[in-house]
Design an enzyme around this catalytic site. Sequence first.
Site, PDB file in Angstrom:
ATOM      1  N   ALA A  15       0.921  -1.281  -0.187  1.00 31.98           N
ATOM      2  CA  ALA A  15       0.072  -0.148   0.086  1.00 31.98           C
ATOM      3  C   ALA A  15       0.765   1.234   0.075  1.00 31.98           C
ATOM      4  O   ALA A  15       0.665   2.345  -0.745  1.00 31.98           O
ATOM      5  CB  ALA A  15      -0.806  -0.035   1.283  1.00 31.98           C
ATOM      6  N   GLY A  16       1.959   1.134   0.903  1.00 27.49           N
ATOM      7  CA  GLY A  16       2.801   2.306   0.951  1.00 27.49           C
ATOM      8  C   GLY A  16       3.500   2.712  -0.332  1.00 27.49           C
ATOM      9  O   GLY A  16       3.765   3.879  -0.769  1.00 27.49           O
ATOM     10  N   ARG A 298     -12.784 -17.871   5.304  1.00 30.01           N
ATOM     11  CA  ARG A 298     -11.762 -18.210   6.347  1.00 30.01           C
ATOM     12  C   ARG A 298     -12.733 -18.515   7.720  1.00 30.01           C
ATOM     13  O   ARG A 298     -12.456 -19.398   8.506  1.00 30.01           O
ATOM     14  CB  ARG A 298     -10.945 -17.203   6.422  1.00 30.01           C
ATOM     15  CG  ARG A 298      -9.865 -17.317   5.293  1.00 30.01           C
ATOM     16  CD  ARG A 298      -8.597 -16.207   5.179  1.00 30.01           C
ATOM     17  NE  ARG A 298      -8.077 -16.781   4.109  1.00 30.01           N
ATOM     18  CZ  ARG A 298      -6.926 -15.845   3.784  1.00 30.01           C
ATOM     19  NH1 ARG A 298      -6.530 -14.695   4.417  1.00 30.01           N
ATOM     20  NH2 ARG A 298      -6.079 -16.370   2.816  1.00 30.01           N
ATOM     21  N   HIS A 365      -4.864 -13.560  12.462  1.00 35.07           N
ATOM     22  CA  HIS A 365      -4.067 -13.273  10.983  1.00 35.07           C
ATOM     23  C   HIS A 365      -4.300 -11.846  10.598  1.00 35.07           C
ATOM     24  O   HIS A 365      -3.513 -11.318   9.899  1.00 35.07           O
ATOM     25  CB  HIS A 365      -4.623 -14.173   9.879  1.00 35.07           C
ATOM     26  CG  HIS A 365      -4.203 -14.344   8.643  1.00 35.07           C
ATOM     27  ND1 HIS A 365      -2.775 -14.263   8.409  1.00 35.07           N
ATOM     28  CD2 HIS A 365      -4.631 -14.045   7.393  1.00 35.07           C
ATOM     29  CE1 HIS A 365      -2.643 -14.001   7.195  1.00 35.07           C
ATOM     30  NE2 HIS A 365      -3.790 -13.874   6.523  1.00 35.07           N
ATOM     31  N   ARG A 414     -12.532 -11.017   5.460  1.00 33.31           N
ATOM     32  CA  ARG A 414     -11.848 -10.773   4.090  1.00 33.31           C
ATOM     33  C   ARG A 414     -11.787 -12.306   3.373  1.00 33.31           C
ATOM     34  O   ARG A 414     -11.387 -13.174   3.830  1.00 33.31           O
ATOM     35  CB  ARG A 414     -10.438 -10.254   4.441  1.00 33.31           C
ATOM     36  CG  ARG A 414      -9.417 -10.141   3.112  1.00 33.31           C
ATOM     37  CD  ARG A 414      -8.216  -9.535   3.416  1.00 33.31           C
ATOM     38  NE  ARG A 414      -7.339 -10.264   4.298  1.00 33.31           N
ATOM     39  CZ  ARG A 414      -6.573 -11.427   3.913  1.00 33.31           C
ATOM     40  NH1 ARG A 414      -6.519 -11.724   2.686  1.00 33.31           N
ATOM     41  NH2 ARG A 414      -5.711 -11.995   4.856  1.00 33.31           N
ATOM     42  N   SER A 419      -6.327  -9.165  -0.015  1.00 35.67           N
ATOM     43  CA  SER A 419      -5.603  -8.407   0.841  1.00 35.67           C
ATOM     44  C   SER A 419      -4.469  -7.362  -0.229  1.00 35.67           C
ATOM     45  O   SER A 419      -4.543  -6.388  -0.096  1.00 35.67           O
ATOM     46  CB  SER A 419      -4.954  -8.956   2.042  1.00 35.67           C
ATOM     47  OG  SER A 419      -4.104 -10.280   1.342  1.00 35.67           O
ATOM     48  N   LEU A 420      -3.650  -8.395  -0.949  1.00 35.95           N
ATOM     49  CA  LEU A 420      -2.966  -7.689  -1.718  1.00 35.95           C
ATOM     50  C   LEU A 420      -3.512  -6.853  -2.586  1.00 35.95           C
ATOM     51  O   LEU A 420      -2.918  -5.715  -2.962  1.00 35.95           O
ATOM     52  CB  LEU A 420      -2.055  -8.704  -2.151  1.00 35.95           C
ATOM     53  CG  LEU A 420      -1.118  -9.784  -1.533  1.00 35.95           C
ATOM     54  CD1 LEU A 420      -0.406 -10.728  -2.386  1.00 35.95           C
ATOM     55  CD2 LEU A 420      -0.327  -9.122  -0.642  1.00 35.95           C
TER      56      LEU A 420
END
Length: 625
Positions: A15-16, A298, A365, A414, A419-420
Amino acid sequence: MAAAARFTVVGGGLAGLMTTIKLAEAGHQVDVLSLVPVKRSHSVCAQGGINGAVNTKGEGDHPDIHVKDTLRGGDFLAEQVSVKGMCYAAPGIIYLLDRMGVTFNRTPEGLLDFRRFGGTLHNRTAFAGATTGQQLLYALDEQVRRYEAEGKVTKYEYWEWLGTVKDESGRCIGSVAMDLRTMEIRTFPAEAVCLATGGPGIVFGRSTNSIINTGTAAGRAYMEGALYANGEFIQVHPTSIPGEDKLRLMSESVRGEGGRVWVPRKKGDTRNPREIPESERWYFLEEKYPKYKNLVPRDVATREIFMVCRDLGMGLGGRDGVYLDVTHIPAKTLDAKIKGVMEIYEKFVGDDPRHTPMVIFPGMHYSMGGLHVSFEADPRTQTPVDGSPVNQSTRIPGLYAAGEADYAFHGANRLGANSLLSCIYSGMIGGPAMASFAKNQTTSAAAMPEKYFADAKKYWQDRFATIKQMNGAENPYQLAKELGDVMTENCTVVRYNDRLKKTVERIRELKQRWNSVNVLDTGVVANRALSYTNQLWNMLELGEVIATSALLRDESRGAHYKPDFSLPEPKSKDPREDPSWMDQWRARHEKWAKTTIATYASQGPQISYQDLPTPVLDPEPRWYA
């Protein structure tokens, strides 16, 4: 204001780095602050892949289906405009990464290969073996290094973000940070600041997160006026392996490639798993969820494993643990697809999972909650408006958040490999938003009176001088262990209000004990204990937000599971065929389909609820049978 402005990005993960790229390619100067070398940011630990409905396998996949799976998987609590924007951008992001040189796996025909992940029936996850996060992080860092060589990006590795610098209106005009080697404290003027600092895993003690993931930056931003949203939604990954220091993730890609979860049908069976015939194995996920099998979302898989071990007492050897078995898959295939995970298990457990089933158990997680950010929706497309200064903005003007540090993309749960994608997408829209915000300001941060920066610097110099003099009886690391233990016990898989009340009380007790801490180290260089003692306070604040938010949400939704407030099982596998159950579900959804908003107060978090915006997709109950 000059065309080239100066910005600060905190965090060197996906993200950064993407936020940095978007700012630098627009010609701006960027300071990147990172606790560790950028290539050691926690994104490097991601294993399984990145989602995008590219549909190379001809399954009829489409971004609209990706949107539906994401919203449904998150139990319709995600920010739907941002989710739609993310899912529609996903194929382009994957092709962009491919052109950057990411070594994605490919089919024999040379096309990008995709695997299945939980919560979907499509092969939608692009992957680079089982080290996808590392490959993506290195690719983005390579792009940032180009701008670094041009003088547009300056990296400050081993620097810790402490807090904002604000003008009299409350606008963020910079940051205060500390060099973790020399302990120097300095300010960084910036037209806007983005916190891309990851999640708060270490609030739970041991987790699959890196030990730098304390949540300290988000905790401090919350204390300074940002809102913290949906803190109660904590993802416990169904498959991790325990360790004395931390938990190690066994990626969802293992099940995506055909891994099967099972326990012996006979309670207390101590035979070697290779000696137990198929007929005497209980593949409980496949039995209960024949449609999705081992690839249910999950939160569903975690609760089933927890129930088998804790409620039925059928964990391996009567303890917490079930088998994750890939021994039926050729070793050559495993090495081509998930070698990284195989090596992690072999290194830390000592068994070769190609020939001996792995023993796994759920572990903390990911945080779906985070800093509350806003978006400007295009009324035509219902996706974020390109370049709007509102996108990814917190309540503090000029302060933005991206990646796991924000709350917007995952709702109550999620989906794996989102996430990525959310990290990169939030950076892609967050960078232009920051530039637009700066362009709209009449006075640049660089032109602000020096007093604002001097006062902020002095506040932190005084605070650390005070902490350095703390010589009480309490050990900060012991307090952190006690925090982690109580959070893991009461704020993870199953939650009960009486235990949550005691958790909040315990955290407040720990906050009192923090005042009697012994800083342990009064050195003037590389003083980790000094830094950690300050971080610990921010961790306690976030822990109180998480526990209080969980206490007040009296329902079960996604990763937030309260047996005392759960609906009964519907009479049909498709709950829409049970009118009575559907009436109960609609009533629950109408009452609780709201975002939890935590506002900081010295006496404890003040919790309110925000109605969800007009949905892109009408809600429906989740079922995976």
